[in-house]
Design a protein around this motif. Structure first.
Motif, PDB file in Angstrom:
ATOM      1  N   ARG A  34       0.677  -1.056  -0.170  1.00 19.18           N
ATOM      2  CA  ARG A  34       0.094   0.143  -0.217  1.00 19.18           C
ATOM      3  C   ARG A  34       0.757   1.001   0.156  1.00 19.18           C
ATOM      4  O   ARG A  34       1.940   1.491   0.681  1.00 19.18           O
ATOM      5  N   GLY A  35       0.584   2.066  -0.656  1.00 18.88           N
ATOM      6  CA  GLY A  35       1.277   3.732  -1.270  1.00 18.88           C
ATOM      7  C   GLY A  35       2.435   3.337  -1.673  1.00 18.88           C
ATOM      8  O   GLY A  35       2.704   4.702  -1.998  1.00 18.88           O
ATOM      9  N   THR A  36       2.543   2.378  -2.410  1.00 23.71           N
ATOM     10  CA  THR A  36       3.867   2.561  -3.326  1.00 23.71           C
ATOM     11  C   THR A  36       3.079   2.999  -4.449  1.00 23.71           C
ATOM     12  O   THR A  36       2.659   2.238  -5.185  1.00 23.71           O
ATOM     13  N   LYS A  37       3.346   4.148  -4.982  1.00 26.71           N
ATOM     14  CA  LYS A  37       3.042   4.920  -6.138  1.00 26.71           C
ATOM     15  C   LYS A  37       3.963   4.927  -7.572  1.00 26.71           C
ATOM     16  O   LYS A  37       5.173   5.766  -6.309  1.00 26.71           O
ATOM     17  N   PRO A  38       4.163   4.850  -8.627  1.00 28.62           N
ATOM     18  CA  PRO A  38       5.261   5.601  -9.338  1.00 28.62           C
ATOM     19  C   PRO A  38       5.582   7.213  -9.081  1.00 28.62           C
ATOM     20  O   PRO A  38       4.373   7.754  -9.610  1.00 28.62           O
ATOM     21  N   LEU A  39       6.671   7.524  -9.176  1.00 29.11           N
ATOM     22  CA  LEU A  39       7.184   9.439  -8.297  1.00 29.11           C
ATOM     23  C   LEU A  39       6.978   9.479  -9.842  1.00 29.11           C
ATOM     24  O   LEU A  39       6.762  11.062 -10.377  1.00 29.11           O
ATOM     25  N   ARG A  40       7.071   8.948 -11.316  1.00 32.12           N
ATOM     26  CA  ARG A  40       6.800   9.544 -12.136  1.00 32.12           C
ATOM     27  C   ARG A  40       6.952   8.790 -12.841  1.00 32.12           C
ATOM     28  O   ARG A  40       6.130   7.131 -13.681  1.00 32.12           O
ATOM     29  N   GLU A  41       5.522   9.524 -13.602  1.00 31.32           N
ATOM     30  CA  GLU A  41       4.108   8.823 -15.033  1.00 31.32           C
ATOM     31  C   GLU A  41       5.832   7.894 -15.612  1.00 31.32           C
ATOM     32  O   GLU A  41       6.750   8.601 -16.572  1.00 31.32           O
ATOM     33  N   GLY A  42       4.946   6.978 -16.721  1.00 37.45           N
ATOM     34  CA  GLY A  42       5.855   6.050 -17.548  1.00 37.45           C
ATOM     35  C   GLY A  42       6.687   5.564 -17.424  1.00 37.45           C
ATOM     36  O   GLY A  42       7.675   5.031 -17.745  1.00 37.45           O
ATOM     37  N   GLN A  43       6.987   4.891 -15.681  1.00 45.79           N
ATOM     38  CA  GLN A  43       7.893   3.985 -15.275  1.00 45.79           C
ATOM     39  C   GLN A  43       7.875   2.453 -16.223  1.00 45.79           C
ATOM     40  O   GLN A  43       6.891   2.685 -15.736  1.00 45.79           O
ATOM     41  N   PRO A  44       8.531   1.915 -16.224  1.00 46.41           N
ATOM     42  CA  PRO A  44       8.593   1.080 -16.405  1.00 46.41           C
ATOM     43  C   PRO A  44       8.627  -0.228 -15.475  1.00 46.41           C
ATOM     44  O   PRO A  44       8.489  -0.366 -14.702  1.00 46.41           O
ATOM     45  N   ARG A  45       7.985  -0.936 -16.054  1.00 47.15           N
ATOM     46  CA  ARG A  45       7.883  -1.977 -15.252  1.00 47.15           C
ATOM     47  C   ARG A  45       8.759  -3.121 -15.016  1.00 47.15           C
ATOM     48  O   ARG A  45       9.940  -3.436 -15.498  1.00 47.15           O
ATOM     49  N   LEU A  46       9.842  -3.586 -13.591  1.00 49.24           N
ATOM     50  CA  LEU A  46      11.078  -3.764 -13.036  1.00 49.24           C
ATOM     51  C   LEU A  46      10.601  -5.291 -11.962  1.00 49.24           C
ATOM     52  O   LEU A  46       9.577  -5.057 -11.753  1.00 49.24           O
ATOM     53  N   VAL A  47      11.587  -5.102 -12.202  1.00 45.89           N
ATOM     54  CA  VAL A  47      11.735  -7.609 -11.910  1.00 45.89           C
ATOM     55  C   VAL A  47      12.714  -6.931 -10.471  1.00 45.89           C
ATOM     56  O   VAL A  47      14.450  -6.425 -11.751  1.00 45.89           O
ATOM     57  N   GLY A  48      13.319  -7.706  -9.192  1.00 41.17           N
ATOM     58  CA  GLY A  48      14.169  -7.605  -9.358  1.00 41.17           C
ATOM     59  C   GLY A  48      14.202  -8.235  -7.582  1.00 41.17           C
ATOM     60  O   GLY A  48      12.750  -8.940  -6.604  1.00 41.17           O
ATOM     61  N   ARG A  49      15.188  -9.443  -6.996  1.00 39.58           N
ATOM     62  CA  ARG A  49      15.536  -9.457  -5.337  1.00 39.58           C
ATOM     63  C   ARG A  49      14.890  -8.432  -4.273  1.00 39.58           C
ATOM     64  O   ARG A  49      15.439  -7.406  -5.229  1.00 39.58           O
ATOM     65  N   ALA A  50      13.939  -8.472  -3.502  1.00 40.85           N
ATOM     66  CA  ALA A  50      14.357  -7.201  -2.565  1.00 40.85           C
ATOM     67  C   ALA A  50      15.446  -7.404  -1.592  1.00 40.85           C
ATOM     68  O   ALA A  50      16.212  -8.310  -1.413  1.00 40.85           O
ATOM     69  N   PHE A  51      15.992  -6.163  -1.879  1.00 41.86           N
ATOM     70  CA  PHE A  51      17.230  -5.584  -0.209  1.00 41.86           C
ATOM     71  C   PHE A  51      16.235  -4.638  -0.156  1.00 41.86           C
ATOM     72  O   PHE A  51      15.736  -3.177  -0.152  1.00 41.86           O
ATOM     73  N   THR A  52      15.963  -4.914   1.608  1.00 41.56           N
ATOM     74  CA  THR A  52      15.506  -4.319   2.739  1.00 41.56           C
ATOM     75  C   THR A  52      16.421  -3.687   3.323  1.00 41.56           C
ATOM     76  O   THR A  52      17.340  -3.874   3.679  1.00 41.56           O
ATOM     77  N   LEU A  53      15.447  -2.170   3.706  1.00 42.32           N
ATOM     78  CA  LEU A  53      15.600  -1.235   4.609  1.00 42.32           C
ATOM     79  C   LEU A  53      14.648  -1.215   6.020  1.00 42.32           C
ATOM     80  O   LEU A  53      13.878  -1.033   5.287  1.00 42.32           O
ATOM     81  N   ARG A  54      15.367  -0.843   7.437  1.00 40.02           N
ATOM     82  CA  ARG A  54      13.759  -0.080   8.044  1.00 40.02           C
ATOM     83  C   ARG A  54      13.941   0.224   8.360  1.00 40.02           C
ATOM     84  O   ARG A  54      15.586   0.734   9.554  1.00 40.02           O
ATOM     85  N   PHE A  55      13.383   1.319   9.145  1.00 34.30           N
ATOM     86  CA  PHE A  55      13.180   2.656   9.888  1.00 34.30           C
ATOM     87  C   PHE A  55      12.096   1.686  10.841  1.00 34.30           C
ATOM     88  O   PHE A  55      11.713   1.578  11.001  1.00 34.30           O
ATOM     89  N   VAL A  56      12.406   2.877  12.277  1.00 37.60           N
ATOM     90  CA  VAL A  56      11.584   2.882  13.629  1.00 37.60           C
ATOM     91  C   VAL A  56      11.837   3.938  13.725  1.00 37.60           C
ATOM     92  O   VAL A  56      12.002   5.559  13.072  1.00 37.60           O
ATOM     93  N   PRO A  57      11.274   4.011  14.703  1.00 34.03           N
ATOM     94  CA  PRO A  57      10.106   5.661  14.760  1.00 34.03           C
ATOM     95  C   PRO A  57      11.930   6.588  15.717  1.00 34.03           C
ATOM     96  O   PRO A  57      12.655   5.944  16.261  1.00 34.03           O
ATOM     97  N   ALA A  58      11.750   7.948  14.826  1.00 34.89           N
ATOM     98  CA  ALA A  58      12.918   8.822  15.317  1.00 34.89           C
ATOM     99  C   ALA A  58      12.772   8.746  16.800  1.00 34.89           C
ATOM    100  O   ALA A  58      12.268   9.190  17.619  1.00 34.89           O
ATOM    101  N   ARG A  59      14.486   8.438  17.776  1.00 34.95           N
ATOM    102  CA  ARG A  59      14.511   8.561  18.809  1.00 34.95           C
ATOM    103  C   ARG A  59      15.483   9.508  19.331  1.00 34.95           C
ATOM    104  O   ARG A  59      17.003   9.302  18.161  1.00 34.95           O
ATOM    105  N   GLU A  60      15.024  10.693  19.337  1.00 31.93           N
ATOM    106  CA  GLU A  60      16.416  11.875  19.880  1.00 31.93           C
ATOM    107  C   GLU A  60      17.808  11.631  20.053  1.00 31.93           C
ATOM    108  O   GLU A  60      18.779  12.483  19.509  1.00 31.93           O
ATOM    109  N   ASP A  61      17.633  10.550  20.407  1.00 30.47           N
ATOM    110  CA  ASP A  61      19.249  10.160  20.500  1.00 30.47           C
ATOM    111  C   ASP A  61      20.392   9.678  19.586  1.00 30.47           C
ATOM    112  O   ASP A  61      21.415   9.235  19.653  1.00 30.47           O
ATOM    113  N   LEU A  62      19.068   9.131  18.410  1.00 29.18           N
ATOM    114  CA  LEU A  62      19.739   8.153  17.696  1.00 29.18           C
ATOM    115  C   LEU A  62      19.696   8.895  15.730  1.00 29.18           C
ATOM    116  O   LEU A  62      19.917   8.646  15.034  1.00 29.18           O
TER     117      LEU A  62
END
Length: 234
Positions: A34-62
């Protein structure tokens, strides 16, 4: 993490809509991020392995500008991204802090990353577009990531747009968004989804000739036999 070029070519011919239909038949309902919309119209269909990154809520000391120089940072993660991967980022749906800007996206483009997918947003959007990196996200925001998020790690299971994504799962993106193919389902999807796409192409041809939908979509026994005969010749 690389995919066989034949697999990429095959899946590039299958829409995300078809993939969701086929995976639904296999019991997987929650594969569209959900929420994954193309930033630019006309972007091609693409296929690839997932390389994952994770964020958590902001904590002021980190979550500080100084954290960008840490060994565990988005900068370090980018240097670990292999060519051809699709980077999938868990930004917890936060839309008031951009996870990446133009410089980071330029480096990803230079490393041969196929695309960036996130349930969050990017910043420096004009510059991001200028890098040529295909991006699927919820839009743009001026504040940096540390204004609302803390980066924690890469290549571990994440949630993006409400979908569980594991490293090495396969991601397909097109104008309808991003769809996950669990790694264990890849071989099955390569066979079944391609056939589903061919069936729907035939049905569309029949509709364009004036055929009514009942008994055609989905096909009854008579129309299935007609399709099988057509498929044998094409």
């Amino acid at each position: 993490m690389s995919l066989d070029p034949k697999i990429v070519e095959t899946l590039a011919g299958v829409s995300t809509a078809t993939l969701t239909t086929y995976l639904l038949k296999k019991g997987l309902r929650n594969v569209w991020m959900r929420g994954t919309k193309p930033l630019r119209e006309g972007q091609p269909r693409l296929v690839g392995r997932a390389f994952t990154l994770r964020f958590v809520p902001a904590r002021e000391d980190l979550a500080t500008p100084e954290s960008w120089s840490n060994p565990r940072s988005t900068r370090a993660a980018i240097e670990a991204m292999p060519e051809g991967c699709i980077t999938v980022v868990d930004a917890m749906g936060i839309t008031d802090a951009g996870i990446f800007g133009d410089i980071l996206c330029a480096r990803m483009q230079r490393r041969g990353v196929a695309a960036l997918v996130t349930d969050g947003v990017v910043r420096d959007v004009a510059g991001v577009l200028g890098t040529g990196l295909p991006v699927w996200c919820q839009g743009a925001a001026a504040p940096p990531s540390v204004a609302g998020l803390t980066f924690v790690n890469w290549q571990e299971p994440i949630g993006c747009g409400g979908v569980a994504v594991f490293p090495d799962d396969v991601v397909v993106v097109d104008q309808d968004g991003a769809v996950l193919i669990p790694a264990a389902f890849l071989d099955d999807v390569l066979k079944g989804a391609v056939e589903q796409e061919a069936l729907e192409a035939w049905i569309m041809g029949e509709v364009e000739k004036g055929a009514a939908l009942p008994g055609l979509y989905p096909p009854n026994a008579e129309n299935k036999a007609r399709y099988d005969a057509w498929r044998a010749k094409n």
